[in-house]
Design a protein around this motif. Structure first.
Motif, short mmCIF file in Angstrom:
data_model
loop_
_atom_site.label_atom_id
_atom_site.label_comp_id
_atom_site.label_asym_id
_atom_site.label_seq_id
_atom_site.Cartn_x
_atom_site.Cartn_y
_atom_site.Cartn_z
N GLY A 1 0.75 -1.24 0.02
CA GLY A 1 0.09 0.20 0.04
C GLY A 1 0.68 1.25 -0.08
O GLY A 1 1.96 1.29 -0.40
N TYR B 1 -14.88 1.79 -1.06
CA TYR B 1 -13.37 1.74 -0.98
C TYR B 1 -13.10 1.97 0.52
O TYR B 1 -11.88 1.77 0.67
CB TYR B 1 -13.11 3.13 -1.90
N ILE C 1 -10.54 7.58 -2.64
CA ILE C 1 -10.15 8.03 -1.25
C ILE C 1 -9.88 9.26 -1.11
O ILE C 1 -10.17 10.10 -0.15
CB ILE C 1 -9.48 6.81 -0.65
N SER D 1 -9.42 3.00 -6.63
CA SER D 1 -9.65 3.23 -5.19
C SER D 1 -8.83 4.43 -4.35
O SER D 1 -9.58 5.15 -3.72
CB SER D 1 -9.54 1.93 -4.34
N VAL D 2 -7.53 4.43 -4.72
CA VAL D 2 -6.76 5.45 -4.16
C VAL D 2 -7.07 6.78 -4.41
O VAL D 2 -7.23 7.81 -3.66
CB VAL D 2 -5.40 5.22 -4.53
N THR E 1 -3.61 3.21 2.64
CA THR E 1 -4.56 2.21 2.14
C THR E 1 -3.64 1.14 1.71
O THR E 1 -2.52 0.96 1.54
CB THR E 1 -5.32 2.81 0.66
N ASP F 1 -10.34 -0.49 1.45
CA ASP F 1 -9.21 -0.54 1.13
C ASP F 1 -8.36 0.56 2.23
O ASP F 1 -7.20 0.62 2.15
CB ASP F 1 -8.85 0.25 -0.18
N VAL F 2 -9.10 1.10 3.17
CA VAL F 2 -8.45 2.12 4.00
C VAL F 2 -7.79 1.12 5.24
O VAL F 2 -8.56 0.38 5.78
CB VAL F 2 -9.53 3.03 4.59
#
Lengths: 20, 197
Positions: free
Chosen positions: B90, B125, B159, B155-156, B147, B128-129
């Motif tokens: 990540g 999302y 977020i 996703s990145v 993430t 993913d955090v």
């Protein structure tokens, strides 16, 4: 479903005496 | 309870609001007799909104911490370090604050990040955090939202966009996403931003 909360709802709980 | 049986308050007020995830607060204080990892102390975990506030109202705000200290809040089971299985592929959205922003923005930004995380503000999302870190440093404080997969651009970016919106980040504050693997090898110098917003 996902347990999601908006910021105003969460902020209201900060000092809610009934939430303790 | 007495209150519930009296009918004075709707019963839903007596039920704590469960969070999607259980979160753990960590506190780091530099200690020369310990390794960095040993100096990361797990404070407590919580899984309701009410328990989050009990904790938050009880501890120092980020701006009250001594220089060199960190708070981290991660999903339970994820350690606040690159090496954790959930973090190793990540990266983090990094917000660098200037010295003046410790009094104006730091605590507001940190609380807003915490509310985004526990409230699942990133929608799908949110999975993913991993967590977030606030570093209190003499040269300028830092906020990072971590993430789990730096390769998931959608996703990145989603977020990041949500963070920018919620923190009302203006042009005076830059936001870049750095891959942990780049940060690890570039320790001490500038790490490139893989994504920017």
């Amino acid at each position: 479903g996902r347990k999601s909360y908006d910021r105003e709802f969460l902020l209201r709980l900060q000092f809610d005496p009934n939430s303790k | 309870t007495e209150v519930a049986s009296s009918g004075e308050f709707p019963p839903e007020y007596l039920i704590k609001h469960p969070l999607q995830n259980t979160w753990t607060l960590w506190y780091y204080e530099p200690d020369r007799t310990k390794t960095w990892e040993e100096s990361q102390r797990e404070i407590t975990s919580f899984d309701t909104a009410e328990d989050f506030w009990s904790l938050y109202n009880h501890i120092k705000t980020a701006s009250e911490l001594r220089q060199g200290c960190d708070y981290s809040m991660f999903k339970q089971g994820i350690r606040p370090m690159w090496e954790d299985d959930q973090n190793k592929c990540g990266g983090r959205w990094l917000i660098n604050l200037d010295k003046k922003q410790r009094t104006t923005d730091l605590d507001n930004f940190w609380l807003e990040i915490l509310l985004c995380m526990i409230g699942e503000a990133f929608n799908e999302y949110s999975d993913d955090v991993c967590g977030a870190v606030v570093n209190i440093r003499p040269k300028g404080d830092k906020l990072g939202v971590w993430t789990s997969n730096a390769d998931c651009a959608d996703s990145v970016m989603e977020i990041g966009r949500k963070l920018k919106e919620r923190l009302r980040i203006t042009s005076k504050t830059t936001m870049g996403y750095q891959v942990h693997k780049d940060t690890m090898v570039k320790a001490g110098s500038q790490t490139k931003n893989t994504y920017t917003l």
